[in-house]
Each structure stands twice: as C-alpha cells, then as structure tokens.
Design a protein around this motif. Structure first.
Motif, PDB file in Angstrom:
ATOM      1  N   ASP A 104      11.384  -7.156  -5.585  1.00 60.46           N
ATOM      2  CA  ASP A 104      10.049  -6.609  -6.214  1.00 60.46           C
ATOM      3  C   ASP A 104      10.112  -5.376  -5.977  1.00 60.46           C
ATOM      4  OD1 ASP A 104       8.943  -9.253  -7.422  1.00 60.46           O
ATOM      5  OD2 ASP A 104       9.154  -9.760  -5.081  1.00 60.46           O
ATOM      6  N   ALA A 112      -6.236  -4.214   0.995  1.00 60.48           N
ATOM      7  CA  ALA A 112      -5.722  -3.270   1.929  1.00 60.48           C
ATOM      8  C   ALA A 112      -6.469  -2.209   2.156  1.00 60.48           C
ATOM      9  CB  ALA A 112      -4.297  -2.951   1.665  1.00 60.48           C
ATOM     10  N   ARG A 113      -7.139  -1.622   0.889  1.00 60.15           N
ATOM     11  CA  ARG A 113      -7.804  -0.424   1.043  1.00 60.15           C
ATOM     12  C   ARG A 113      -9.377  -0.768   1.510  1.00 60.15           C
ATOM     13  NH1 ARG A 113      -6.094   1.128  -4.589  1.00 60.15           N
ATOM     14  NH2 ARG A 113      -4.339   2.111  -4.199  1.00 60.15           N
ATOM     15  N   ALA A 144       2.672  -8.182 -13.254  1.00 61.08           N
ATOM     16  CA  ALA A 144       2.987  -9.458 -12.478  1.00 61.08           C
ATOM     17  C   ALA A 144       3.361 -10.356 -13.901  1.00 61.08           C
ATOM     18  CB  ALA A 144       1.677 -10.073 -11.889  1.00 61.08           C
ATOM     19  N   ARG A 183       0.880  -2.409 -10.257  1.00 59.06           N
ATOM     20  CA  ARG A 183       1.194  -3.919  -9.698  1.00 59.06           C
ATOM     21  C   ARG A 183       0.867  -5.128 -10.169  1.00 59.06           C
ATOM     22  NH1 ARG A 183       3.494  -4.373  -4.494  1.00 59.06           N
ATOM     23  NH2 ARG A 183       2.971  -2.099  -4.337  1.00 59.06           N
ATOM     24  N   LEU A 184      -0.274  -5.064 -10.357  1.00 66.81           N
ATOM     25  CA  LEU A 184      -1.179  -6.092 -10.893  1.00 66.81           C
ATOM     26  C   LEU A 184      -0.817  -6.475 -12.630  1.00 66.81           C
ATOM     27  CD1 LEU A 184      -4.759  -6.023  -9.601  1.00 66.81           C
ATOM     28  CD2 LEU A 184      -3.047  -7.823  -9.246  1.00 66.81           C
ATOM     29  N   ASP A 215       2.652   2.025  -3.185  1.00 68.90           N
ATOM     30  CA  ASP A 215       1.901   2.522  -4.420  1.00 68.90           C
ATOM     31  C   ASP A 215       1.799   4.011  -3.921  1.00 68.90           C
ATOM     32  OD1 ASP A 215       1.483   0.190  -5.616  1.00 68.90           O
ATOM     33  OD2 ASP A 215      -0.298  -0.441  -4.380  1.00 68.90           O
ATOM     34  N   HIS A 259       0.649  -1.290  -0.089  1.00 68.19           N
ATOM     35  CA  HIS A 259       0.125  -0.019   0.171  1.00 68.19           C
ATOM     36  C   HIS A 259       0.870   1.348  -0.195  1.00 68.19           C
ATOM     37  CE1 HIS A 259      -3.732   1.736   0.589  1.00 68.19           C
ATOM     38  NE2 HIS A 259      -3.518   2.500   1.619  1.00 68.19           N
ATOM     39  N   MET A 281       5.557 -10.098  -4.357  1.00 65.77           N
ATOM     40  CA  MET A 281       5.024  -8.793  -4.341  1.00 65.77           C
ATOM     41  C   MET A 281       3.847  -8.741  -5.433  1.00 65.77           C
ATOM     42  SD  MET A 281       4.719  -6.791  -2.130  1.00 65.77           S
ATOM     43  CE  MET A 281       6.287  -7.033  -1.178  1.00 65.77           C
ATOM     44  N   PRO A 282       4.365  -8.938  -6.985  1.00 62.63           N
ATOM     45  CA  PRO A 282       3.241  -8.700  -7.957  1.00 62.63           C
ATOM     46  C   PRO A 282       1.975  -9.418  -7.609  1.00 62.63           C
ATOM     47  CG  PRO A 282       5.438  -9.349  -8.669  1.00 62.63           C
ATOM     48  CD  PRO A 282       5.465  -9.591  -7.355  1.00 62.63           C
ATOM     49  N   ALA A 283       1.907 -10.498  -7.018  1.00 60.91           N
ATOM     50  CA  ALA A 283       0.515 -11.182  -6.574  1.00 60.91           C
ATOM     51  C   ALA A 283      -0.241 -10.474  -5.561  1.00 60.91           C
ATOM     52  CB  ALA A 283       0.852 -12.722  -6.374  1.00 60.91           C
ATOM     53  N   VAL A 284       0.429  -9.716  -4.750  1.00 61.42           N
ATOM     54  CA  VAL A 284      -0.118  -9.038  -3.668  1.00 61.42           C
ATOM     55  C   VAL A 284      -1.122  -8.212  -4.358  1.00 61.42           C
ATOM     56  CG1 VAL A 284      -0.263  -7.476  -1.687  1.00 61.42           C
ATOM     57  CG2 VAL A 284       1.405  -9.435  -2.118  1.00 61.42           C
ATOM     58  N   ASN A 285      -2.578  -8.135  -4.038  1.00 62.03           N
ATOM     59  CA  ASN A 285      -3.454  -7.412  -4.536  1.00 62.03           C
ATOM     60  C   ASN A 285      -3.753  -6.234  -3.542  1.00 62.03           C
ATOM     61  OD1 ASN A 285      -5.774  -6.126  -5.285  1.00 62.03           O
ATOM     62  ND2 ASN A 285      -7.011  -7.854  -5.536  1.00 62.03           N
ATOM     63  N   PRO A 286      -3.377  -4.846  -4.058  1.00 56.57           N
ATOM     64  CA  PRO A 286      -3.700  -3.920  -2.951  1.00 56.57           C
ATOM     65  C   PRO A 286      -4.888  -3.668  -2.614  1.00 56.57           C
ATOM     66  CG  PRO A 286      -3.316  -3.153  -5.192  1.00 56.57           C
ATOM     67  CD  PRO A 286      -2.911  -4.530  -5.286  1.00 56.57           C
ATOM     68  N   GLU A 320      -9.841  -0.791   5.345  1.00 57.65           N
ATOM     69  CA  GLU A 320      -9.765   0.575   6.042  1.00 57.65           C
ATOM     70  C   GLU A 320     -11.184   0.985   6.846  1.00 57.65           C
ATOM     71  OE1 GLU A 320      -5.930   3.111   4.531  1.00 57.65           O
ATOM     72  OE2 GLU A 320      -7.806   3.530   3.852  1.00 57.65           O
TER      73      GLU A 320
END
Lengths: 264, 298
Positions: A200, B11-12, A238, A234-235, A179, A176, B3-8, B15
């Motif tokens: 990464d 996290a949002r 990948a 980011r996505l 970004d 987060h 990391m690229p596989a982590v979906n941001p 909140e």
C-alpha cells in the motif's frame, strides 16, 4: 538515453570465506527528475544493497550508477539517505543533528545565520521545531524519523534515498508520516528512491514501482507505472479502480509469481 | 495491508492531549513537608549504614589493639599520636618535614602529570589501534604483554634512563595507567555503530571532523571506563614509587614513618591515601557522567 539517475547493469557479489554469493544480477533502472520510485521485494532480495550502491556506501561489483551523467562511486550529500533506524547521533540535540549536516554541506554557500535559519526551516518542514532542543532518546520513533528526513532534506540532495523509512513504526504513525512525505514531495519536487516491503505504501507514494525477484541473484522482475494524479488522498483512493488494480498487480507479483521461499 | 482504510484523522486528533500530558510532567513538583521528609529519609538510609559499620570496625580495632602485646596501636592512640598532623596539615619546617597537605599535593602533582600524559597518548594510540586493523594486529600483542608488567618493575629502568627521581615517578604513573586507556578506547572505537559511519560518509566528514564529531562522543563511555581504571592505577602506583624514589610525597611519608617506627602516622596516611583515591575516582566518574550524557541511550 539520458536520465537523471541511471543504475546501469549493476551486479553485486559478496565474497565471504571463499564462497561467492551473487546478490544482485544485472539491475538497470532509470529515474527521471522529480519522480518518486519505490523498490519493493521480499526481505533478503538485495533492495538495501541496491540502495547502498546508489548511496555509494557499497561498491557495485560490475556496472555503475550515473547521476546527471556523472558516475558516482562514493557517498555524498547529493544522495542523502534516510536510514531505516533513523541513525541520529544520540549525543546531539535534534537541532544539532540537522545543523551538523547543514554546516557540512552549506558551509561555503551560506552564512552562519543563514545556516541557522535553514536548519530551522527544515525542522519546520517536518513539524519538529517544537522538539529542537530535545535529544533523540527523548522523542518518539516517528519523530526521530521526521528529524532523519529533515536532516536529509537539509542537504538539498539531488536524489533522496529512503531505506524502509517507516519500517519500524506503528500503523497510525506510519500513515501520518507517509502523508508528510507525500506533501513534502509535492512541495519540493525531490527525486526519491524508496525501499519498502509494504504494498500500500508503494502504490500510495510512488510514480513507479520496481518489483524485485527473490535472491540470490535478484533482478528487477517488473516495473509498474502508477498513473494516479497528485495530490493523492489516502481515503479517496481506497475505492479507486486504478489504485486497486496497481495494488493487485504488485500483490500478484509478490505472492504468486515470486513467493518468498523460506530459507532452509 | 489495510492502509487505505486507515484514517489519518485520529492520529492528528491524538496530538493535543499528548502535548498536555508533557506539560503537566514538566511542571516542577511543589515543595511539601512530606517530600522533604522523604528526601531526608533517603539520605539517612544511605548515610546511617556506613556510619554504623565504621563505628563497629573502630570498636573491634580498639578492643583488639588495647590488649597486652598488641603490635599495632588502637584508634584512640593513633589520634592522640597524630593530633598535630591532623590539626595542622600545612606546616613546613623545610626539607622533608612538611605537613600532610604538602606530601599529598606533591603526590597529586606527579599523578596529574603522568596521568594527563597517559590520557592524551592513550586515547591517541587507542584510536589508532581501534581504527586501523594493521595497527591493531601489530600493536595489540605488544600491549597485551606490556600491560601485565607490574608498575614498580618499570622503576629501575626509568631511573636508569632519566637519572632522576621526579621524571621516573611520572613515567611509572604514565606507563601504569596508559594500558586500560588504550585498550578501552580501542574497543570503543571498534564498536562505533556502522550507522554513524554511514552518516559520516554521506556527509563526507573529513578525518578530523569524524574524530571530533563521531568517534570521540560515540566512544566516550568506553574511553571514560579506561580513564577511571587508569586514575585508580596511577594512585596505586604513586605510593609504591615514592617509597623507593624518596623526596616529598605521601609514599615517602609512609616509608619515613615506618623507618622511624611511627606506626600511628602510617595509619593516618593510609586513611588520607584512601580518601584521596576515592575522591579522584569520583571526580573522573563525575566528568564521565556529564560528558557521556545522552551517549549511552540511543
């Protein structure tokens, strides 16, 4: 050759109890304005020492650092640092931590109300306005690091130095914040020098990745350009071949050619 | 590494619920009878044990001192003897014949002056010793030796120097309470984290700004530890010093009562000395609590 920031043949020796250890050996690096450069290497390779030399917190034994063709030896707000462990002053609120920097750096150029607005503006950039009256102990690690970034940005530095800024955060918070840093870099066009040990993170954020060999007497082993267009997602990255190739190069460097040697 | 596989997005998405939880916490708890009872029980649990212990001590004292040939008066006798002093602490018959309030206030004034001086000089010297290695090496051995000198040993010297009781007493307070303030301040200054020094360096704080904005808040918990030990020592020293220099003051009151064999008055004075000392300690502790809020936790 003129670059925005130039690290010129820097050597660093530490002398302790008569024994001399060479930490950095002949490190030279040029960073252009607006570039995002990462320095990656195994722990103990002197990355933080290099950053501290650029920040002016440590003196180089030989060689020097030039910023806009001027030698810099002392720390100053033109090279603001975001420290690994946030380094917020625990007795001040979030607002006051940023305000301290704003008051010090912009005392002569901004009026009182302008400084107030500038403080809030920078807190807003990192989405921390909601916690402005809280003390550092009352907010999470990720939030503290955001405030640390706001404090550094508020100084309007020529170079923003990030010392493993996401090292102490969990993976989700880290993603987060990465970004957020990317978005800020896109918006403000800062020149950034970041220390990291995360492959990464380096590939995702940087224009160039500086890979350092293992210490003692660490050197720059290789410099890799990351030709990915911005803004980066980011996505989408990948499965991007350029991204994967860059990642592969760094991984090979770190884990094949310069494997971390356990200290006996 | 993935990391690229982590979906941001997650996290949002997390909140808003976090915000909700916080809001619920910050809501003031509603007053209820069970809560009041709980608070009342809590107070009783703290107040009742000391009350019982005090009652027992007084009872034992009464029993022991009631016997034939007891050298000290029992509590009932103390109260009867000193009833005038208890009920009217404000009388002033001129000279040294004053109520306990005036004696205590005279002692407190001396302590206030000596202690205030010790605080200012102590924090300044402590800062110097904490900040400069040279000053530490030069001064620390001297401090370590001088701080072991008992307070009253300074009295003849200060009487010789000042040729007057009042400044001598203040000097004794000063010299007694300054050592823990110096030493604790120095430790606090030496323990300022390097991180804060780095922040100050990057911001280019000048020495004065560094002192007020970094040093004092960062070292505050240590400084207040020193100040608290200092106020205790001051109060210990004043009673002893006043016994020797005379004049109005609680120490002299005790000495005077002894000379007139008013043992009950001594006992009453001791109770007052203890309570005032306790209150002084709590005041400094209270100030420390307010000032160092947030400093301890990082």
């Amino acid at each position: 050759m003129t670059s925005y920031l130039r690290i010129d043949h820097v050597d660093k020796n530490f002398i302790r109890g008569g024994a001399e250890t060479k930490v950095l050996s002949d490190v030279s690096l040029s960073v252009e304005k607006g570039q995002f450069v990462s320095i990656i290497g195994h722990s103990g390779c002197g990355k933080t020492t290099l950053l501290n030399i650029v920040a002016g917190l440590t003196r180089a034994s030989t060689g020097g650092v030039l910023l806009e063709n001027r030698e810099v030896n002392d720390p100053g707000p033109d090279r603001a640092v975001v420290f690994q462990n946030h380094s917020l002053l625990p007795w001040l609120t979030v607002y006051d931590n940023v305000r301290l920097a704003v008051d010090k750096v912009h005392r002569s150029t901004k009026s009182r109300s302008e400084r107030h607005a500038w403080t809030l503006h920078n807190l807003d950039l990192v989405q921390m306005t909601h916690a402005k009256d809280k003390r550092p102990a009352e907010i999470s690690g990720g939030m503290k690091q955001r405030v640390g970034i706001a404090r550094a940005l508020a100084m309007e530095p020529k170079v923003l130095l990030l010392d493993e800024p996401f090292g102490a955060l969990d993976a989700l918070t880290r993603a987060h914040l990465q970004d957020s840093v990317m978005a800020l870099h896109q918006k403000l066009g800062n020149t950034v020098l970041m220390i990291t040990h995360d492959v990464d993170e380096a590939v995702l954020l940087s224009d160039r990745i500086v890979m350092m060999t293992n210490g003692p007497a660490a050197q720059i082993g290789e410099i890799l350009d990351v030709p990915l267009v911005r803004p980066r997602k980011r996505l989408e990255l990948a499965g991007n071949t350029t991204y994967l190739k860059c990642r592969q190069r760094v991984l090979e460097f770190l884990y094949e050619r310069h494997r971390f040697v356990e200290a006996a | 590494m993935n990391m690229p596989a982590v979906n941001p997005q997650p996290a949002r998405a997390i909140e808003p619920p976090i915000g909700k939880v916080l809001r619920l916490q910050s809501q003031r708890p509603k007053f209820s009878l069970s809560r009041a009872a709980a608070i009342g029980g809590d107070i009783a649990a703290r107040v009742i044990p000391p009350m019982i212990v005090i009652a027992l001590i007084v009872l034992v004292w009464e029993v022991l001192c009631r016997r034939q040939g007891a050298t000290l008066p029992p509590p009932s006798r103390v109260i009867a003897d000193t009833w005038d002093l208890i009920t009217d602490p404000f009388f002033d018959n001129g000279g040294l014949d004053k109520g306990l309030f005036w004696h205590l206030s005279a002692s407190l004034q001396r302590v206030a002056q000596g202690y205030a001086l010790a605080s200012i000089v102590g924090v300044a010297l402590g800062t110097l010793v904490g900040q400069s290695t040279w000053a530490m090496r030069g001064l620390d051995p001297i401090f370590q030796v001088l701080r072991t000198v008992p307070p009253l040993a300074w009295l003849p010297l200060s009487l010789a120097a000042f040729r007057d009781g009042q400044p001598s007493a203040i000097f004794v307070i000063f010299i007694t309470s300054i050592w823990p303030i110096i030493i604790n301040t120095a430790v606090g200054i030496r323990n300022i984290p390097q991180d804060y020094r780095n922040v100050a360096a990057v911001l280019r704080l000048n020495p004065l700004e560094f002192f007020w904005k970094i040093m004092i808040p960062s070292a505050a918990p240590y400084i207040f530890t020193g100040l608290r030990i200092g106020i205790g020592l001051s109060w210990l020293a004043i009673v002893a010093a006043e016994m020797l220099i005379g004049g109005v003051g609680i120490g002299f009151f005790i000495w005077d009562a002894w000379n007139s064999s008013h043992i009950s008055e001594i006992m009453l004075a001791l109770v007052y000395v203890g309570i005032v000392g306790f209150v002084l300690d709590r005041i400094v502790a209270g100030i420390a609590h307010v000032v160092t809020r947030g400093t301890a936790a990082s």
